[in-house]
Design a protein around this motif. Sequence first.
Motif, PDB file in Angstrom:
ATOM      1  N   HIS A   1     -12.760  -1.127   4.682  1.00  0.00           N
ATOM      2  CA  HIS A   1     -12.777  -2.516   4.238  1.00  0.00           C
ATOM      3  C   HIS A   1     -11.348  -2.983   4.002  1.00  0.00           C
ATOM      4  O   HIS A   1     -10.474  -2.197   3.626  1.00  0.00           O
ATOM      5  CB  HIS A   1     -13.598  -2.641   2.951  1.00  0.00           C
ATOM      6  CG  HIS A   1     -13.937  -4.047   2.589  1.00  0.00           C
ATOM      7  ND1 HIS A   1     -13.059  -4.880   1.931  1.00  0.00           N
ATOM      8  CD2 HIS A   1     -15.066  -4.785   2.801  1.00  0.00           C
ATOM      9  CE1 HIS A   1     -13.621  -6.057   1.742  1.00  0.00           C
ATOM     10  NE2 HIS A   1     -14.837  -6.030   2.261  1.00  0.00           N
ATOM     11  N   ALA A   2     -11.098  -4.256   4.219  1.00  0.00           N
ATOM     12  CA  ALA A   2      -9.741  -4.795   4.127  1.00  0.00           C
ATOM     13  C   ALA A   2      -9.122  -4.613   2.744  1.00  0.00           C
ATOM     14  O   ALA A   2      -7.923  -4.352   2.626  1.00  0.00           O
ATOM     15  CB  ALA A   2      -9.745  -6.273   4.506  1.00  0.00           C
ATOM     16  N   TYR A   3      -9.921  -4.724   1.677  1.00  0.00           N
ATOM     17  CA  TYR A   3      -9.334  -4.602   0.336  1.00  0.00           C
ATOM     18  C   TYR A   3     -10.189  -3.794  -0.643  1.00  0.00           C
ATOM     19  O   TYR A   3      -9.710  -3.376  -1.691  1.00  0.00           O
ATOM     20  CB  TYR A   3      -9.044  -5.989  -0.263  1.00  0.00           C
ATOM     21  CG  TYR A   3     -10.232  -6.917  -0.332  1.00  0.00           C
ATOM     22  CD1 TYR A   3     -11.072  -6.930  -1.438  1.00  0.00           C
ATOM     23  CD2 TYR A   3     -10.509  -7.792   0.713  1.00  0.00           C
ATOM     24  CE1 TYR A   3     -12.161  -7.784  -1.498  1.00  0.00           C
ATOM     25  CE2 TYR A   3     -11.597  -8.649   0.661  1.00  0.00           C
ATOM     26  CZ  TYR A   3     -12.414  -8.652  -0.451  1.00  0.00           C
ATOM     27  OH  TYR A   3     -13.494  -9.490  -0.507  1.00  0.00           O
ATOM     28  N   LYS A   4     -11.438  -3.526  -0.308  1.00  0.00           N
ATOM     29  CA  LYS A   4     -12.279  -2.699  -1.168  1.00  0.00           C
ATOM     30  C   LYS A   4     -12.148  -1.224  -0.790  1.00  0.00           C
ATOM     31  O   LYS A   4     -11.796  -0.894   0.336  1.00  0.00           O
ATOM     32  CB  LYS A   4     -13.748  -3.116  -1.040  1.00  0.00           C
ATOM     33  CG  LYS A   4     -14.057  -4.506  -1.541  1.00  0.00           C
ATOM     34  CD  LYS A   4     -15.543  -4.807  -1.373  1.00  0.00           C
ATOM     35  CE  LYS A   4     -15.877  -6.218  -1.832  1.00  0.00           C
ATOM     36  NZ  LYS A   4     -17.323  -6.516  -1.635  1.00  0.00           N
ATOM     37  N   LYS A   5     -12.421  -0.342  -1.743  1.00  0.00           N
ATOM     38  CA  LYS A   5     -12.423   1.095  -1.463  1.00  0.00           C
ATOM     39  C   LYS A   5     -13.751   1.450  -0.809  1.00  0.00           C
ATOM     40  O   LYS A   5     -14.634   2.062  -1.410  1.00  0.00           O
ATOM     41  CB  LYS A   5     -12.210   1.891  -2.751  1.00  0.00           C
ATOM     42  CG  LYS A   5     -10.829   1.700  -3.361  1.00  0.00           C
ATOM     43  CD  LYS A   5     -10.662   2.536  -4.617  1.00  0.00           C
ATOM     44  CE  LYS A   5      -9.262   2.375  -5.189  1.00  0.00           C
ATOM     45  NZ  LYS A   5      -9.059   3.187  -6.424  1.00  0.00           N
TER      46      LYS A   5
END
Length: 205
Positions: free
Chosen positions: A79-83
Amino acid sequence: MKIIAFERKKKGTSFSRNLRKIGKVPGIIYGGNKDPVKISMNHNMIYHALKKETFHSSILNLEIYGKVELVLLRNFQLHAYKKLVLHADFQRVDTEKKIHVKVPLHFINSEISPAVKLNSCIISNVISDLYISCLPKNLPKFIEINLEKMEVNTSIHLSDIKLPRGVSVIHSTEEDPTIATAIIPVNTLESDNNSSIEKEKNNNS
């Protein structure tokens, strides 16, 4: 390393999204003389495995309902910014056929090299991995680069490396790429130049 997976019959964006909501990662196994198989895996298991260097360059044991297949991790999506791991692709391995894999380089003994110890050089690791070809049984977890003999303003090239037995490098566009180079820091050069100028002034006064 071992991965526990489960076969999934359904596919599509909506189904994959629902899998992720319950802590699963959609994936696929392909290659060999078998049909591709859609799978799902525990998210936390894959997430933490991806942090390990060996997970990316080792033969993995992927188990589905008690049956184990030898595979390589070929691709994954985060994901672009989530873990969050969104997807993972695995390729089946034939033990009798050569595989093409990127393996990491481990640089050792830079601190005892003449370049660093005597000349305060900075050794720059230009390449961090190599794309190699070998049989699965000869796949190294990493390739070690010994820097102990590096001198000031010198470089180590691909041709200088002794590869493990049964391993060959798949060349890039460069015929003999630079692996590492020893450079004197700019501030050290400036300091030496200033010292020389000051010394010359004192001699002339």
